[in-house]
Design a protein around this motif. Sequence first.
Motif, short mmCIF file in Angstrom:
data_model
loop_
_atom_site.label_atom_id
_atom_site.label_comp_id
_atom_site.label_asym_id
_atom_site.label_seq_id
_atom_site.Cartn_x
_atom_site.Cartn_y
_atom_site.Cartn_z
N ARG A 64 0.84 -1.21 0.00
CA ARG A 64 0.00 0.00 0.00
C ARG A 64 0.86 1.25 0.00
O ARG A 64 0.57 2.23 -0.66
CB ARG A 64 -0.94 -0.01 1.21
N ALA A 68 0.98 3.99 -3.00
CA ALA A 68 0.59 5.38 -2.71
C ALA A 68 1.71 6.35 -3.07
O ALA A 68 1.46 7.42 -3.65
CB ALA A 68 0.23 5.50 -1.22
N GLU A 79 4.08 17.87 -1.14
CA GLU A 79 3.82 18.12 0.28
C GLU A 79 4.98 18.94 0.82
O GLU A 79 6.07 18.91 0.23
CB GLU A 79 3.79 16.79 1.07
N TYR A 179 7.16 13.03 1.06
CA TYR A 179 5.75 12.67 1.28
C TYR A 179 5.46 12.27 2.72
O TYR A 179 4.93 11.18 2.98
CB TYR A 179 5.35 11.54 0.31
N GLU A 181 3.25 13.30 4.99
CA GLU A 181 1.83 13.11 5.38
C GLU A 181 1.31 11.78 4.87
O GLU A 181 0.65 11.03 5.59
CB GLU A 181 0.96 14.25 4.83
N LEU A 182 1.62 11.52 3.61
CA LEU A 182 1.17 10.26 2.98
C LEU A 182 1.74 9.07 3.77
O LEU A 182 1.03 8.09 4.02
CB LEU A 182 1.65 10.24 1.53
N ARG A 184 2.81 8.98 6.95
CA ARG A 184 2.17 8.87 8.29
C ARG A 184 0.78 8.25 8.17
O ARG A 184 0.39 7.39 8.95
CB ARG A 184 2.08 10.25 8.96
N ARG A 185 0.02 8.73 7.17
CA ARG A 185 -1.36 8.24 6.99
C ARG A 185 -1.35 6.74 6.68
O ARG A 185 -2.06 5.97 7.31
CB ARG A 185 -2.00 9.03 5.84
N THR A 186 -0.50 6.34 5.75
CA THR A 186 -0.51 4.94 5.30
C THR A 186 -0.02 4.00 6.39
O THR A 186 -0.51 2.87 6.53
CB THR A 186 0.36 4.77 4.03
N ALA A 188 -0.12 4.72 9.61
CA ALA A 188 -0.81 5.07 10.87
C ALA A 188 0.20 5.51 11.94
O ALA A 188 0.12 5.07 13.11
CB ALA A 188 -1.67 3.90 11.35
N ASP A 191 1.27 11.98 14.42
CA ASP A 191 1.71 13.23 13.81
C ASP A 191 3.01 13.73 14.45
O ASP A 191 3.72 14.54 13.86
CB ASP A 191 0.60 14.27 13.93
#
Length: 228
Positions: A64, A68, A79, A179, A181-182, A184-186, A188, A191
């Motif tokens: 994933r 991404a 970003e 990247y 943010e991407l 961290r999001r992917t 989990a 922040d």
Amino acid sequence: MAGLRAHEGLPDWMDARHSTRAYAPREVPLPLLQNLLVQARRAPSGANLQPGHFYAVQGEMRQRLTTALETAWAAGAQESEDYPYFPRPLPLSLRRRQVAAAQALYSALAVAREDRAGRDRQFARNFRFFDAPVAMVITIDRSMGSGCYMDLGMAIYGLMLAAQAQGLATCAIGALASYPELIRRTLALPDSQAVVCGLALGYAQADAPVNRTRTERSPLADFFTVLG
Ligand SMILES: Cc1cc2nc3c(=O)[nH]c(=O)nc-3n(C[C@H](O)[C@H](O)[C@H](O)COP(=O)(O)O)c2cc1C
């Protein structure tokens, strides 16, 4: 280095290490990886704070993440980075070094300077961790000062040398820091974790042209001065 053969000493590992961008399809056992990280953590750090965290990303989560990252990069997504890496603008003297490193890479690959598509293909491989068996994301708590990045850098180099000593190869991947943010999001991640870089680790693919890339270093007089 009593008891060690000449090619098994630290100076040799330091000389032999180079960024490796193609890997053999051979797994790195988890206990071996864990040992390398324990060795890397022997690096010194100010007040022994031992900053930074290493995430080995595998399986479906790695898939994933790479998808991404590749998609974002192909779409030209931008970003803001968690920390500034290079001076902007890069002074001419440093720009020359950057160009020489890029030339070393692309000439090993026989990619011409004007072959934008060829260079892009290679750059995109950053986001696949060069298909290394171990894909790592390295983070640091945002609240740490810039000195702590120095500490983390020592641990990363320690990891590279510990890997080299075991016949493994590595490549740091600063491209990932584009990247945060991407990532961290992917993954989990909280922040509070700033994305410093990625790291590919595994057994080098011996016959891959890209692994013939070698870079020069400045002469001693450029960076060492005896005063007094
Ligand atoms: C923190 C860091 C980030 C890097 N990021 C990348 C990267 O995103 N992609 C890449 O191909 N190489 C990357 N490199 C490798 C450098 O280009 C390489 O270390 C430099 O050109 C010297 O070559 P050598 O490692 O083979 O001695 C990075 C190296 C470091 C230390």
